[in-house]
Design a protein around this motif. Sequence first.
Motif, PDB file in Angstrom:
ATOM      1  N   GLY A 131       0.604  -1.113  -0.352  1.00 26.21           N
ATOM      2  CA  GLY A 131      -0.046   0.114  -0.325  1.00 26.21           C
ATOM      3  C   GLY A 131       0.890   1.537  -0.213  1.00 26.21           C
ATOM      4  O   GLY A 131       0.423   2.281  -1.117  1.00 26.21           O
TER       5      GLY A 131
ATOM      6  N   THR B 228       5.641  -7.646   3.423  1.00 28.48           N
ATOM      7  CA  THR B 228       3.575  -7.224   3.190  1.00 28.48           C
ATOM      8  C   THR B 228       2.499  -7.992   3.780  1.00 28.48           C
ATOM      9  O   THR B 228       0.929  -8.054   3.456  1.00 28.48           O
ATOM     10  CB  THR B 228       3.151  -7.906   1.724  1.00 28.48           C
ATOM     11  OG1 THR B 228       3.347  -8.693   2.376  1.00 28.48           O
ATOM     12  CG2 THR B 228       4.663  -6.308   0.972  1.00 28.48           C
TER      13      THR B 228
ATOM     14  N   GLU C 106       0.147  -1.665   4.338  1.00 26.80           N
ATOM     15  CA  GLU C 106      -0.945  -1.084   4.463  1.00 26.80           C
ATOM     16  C   GLU C 106      -2.051  -0.153   5.393  1.00 26.80           C
ATOM     17  O   GLU C 106      -2.837  -0.042   4.424  1.00 26.80           O
ATOM     18  CB  GLU C 106      -1.466  -2.950   4.767  1.00 26.80           C
ATOM     19  CG  GLU C 106      -0.871  -3.393   3.514  1.00 26.80           C
ATOM     20  CD  GLU C 106      -0.963  -3.063   2.046  1.00 26.80           C
ATOM     21  OE1 GLU C 106      -1.795  -2.002   1.728  1.00 26.80           O
ATOM     22  OE2 GLU C 106       0.300  -3.372   1.396  1.00 26.80           O
TER      23      GLU C 106
END
Length: 373
Positions: free
Chosen positions: A47, A168, A194
């Motif tokens: 993100g 991630t 994110e």
Amino acid sequence: MFIPLSKPDISDLERRYVSEVLNSGQLSIGEKTIKFESLFKEKLKAGFAIAMNSGTSALHVAVKALGLKEGDEVITTPYSFIASGNCLLYERITPVFVDIDPQTLNIDPKRIESAVTSRTKAILVVHIFGQPCDMTTIMEVASNYGLKVIEDACEAIGAKWNGKPVGTIGDAGVFAFYPNKQITTGEGGMLVTESEDAALTARALRNQGRSASSGWLDHEYVGYNYRISELQAALGVGQMERLEHILQKRENVAERYSELLQRYQVEVTTPKVLPACSMSWFVYIVILPKTTDRNKIISHLLEKGIQAKPYFPSIHKQTSYVNQFGSQSGKFPVSEEMSERTLAIPFFSNMQFHEQEYVIRHLKTALDTEGER
């Protein structure tokens, strides 16, 4: 012949990008930093990506951006570079070590749950030497206890767990670009997340506490000068554009080492790579037999022009940790044993077959000579 432990893979592309920065006169907070972050975010399908001046800085900011604070406990591994523990001490957070798996050398996921207390707020995992931790089990424990997860992926760019890029999977991931890493910016780091809130906080903290809405001399947070320079970012852009090629070359070198160890029947083992892992090769580690004098092996190799080093000493046995927490010798026996037996041999992207064969032949000789004593 002299064969160094590591050597960066720099091409004319990176040199051109650095020259562009020098010619532009914009040496900080420019388009190369933005491009580097964008390439990183796209490659990892993350993100947000925030570039910084080191992996250590990015770890520190990750701790702060996730709201961890003094008095909290964070479960982590003792078998790592010291920065993964220090980033907690900066905020007076207590690192709670749990031992490692003797085969993978990563934190043993089966030991984590028993270390959780009412003060535990996060798990900080280290994907050691480029091999992902068992993130399935770790994320289950984190979910069950409401814990944040920080991934120290400083040695693991490009690695995947069950097809998902490391860094991630948890709440924040951190990468580093020291000259011995898979890709380098000389000094540099990257935080990915994110969470928009964490990303905004991280951007402010790296830039002297200036938030997105602050003026140049307005400082919303007590921040740090953790900015990456445009020269470093220019290197990073070129390296990211060549990432897959670099990673493939390193995998080829690792495969040749494995073949040579078998061909020469060298009496060492190597860390086990789990089936769910897609490895990113940071260094090549061999585990020496228990009775071997590692210092003598290192000395023998150096006499032949081969650089080799112990990787890693256990964090809890570092002088600064003993001074603060007292001696914990014997508490994490697997980590301590591996700290005494692991050895990094020369490993870099453009290493040639004859160099690798030279290393393995002399490692074999050193071990045979040591075994005769």
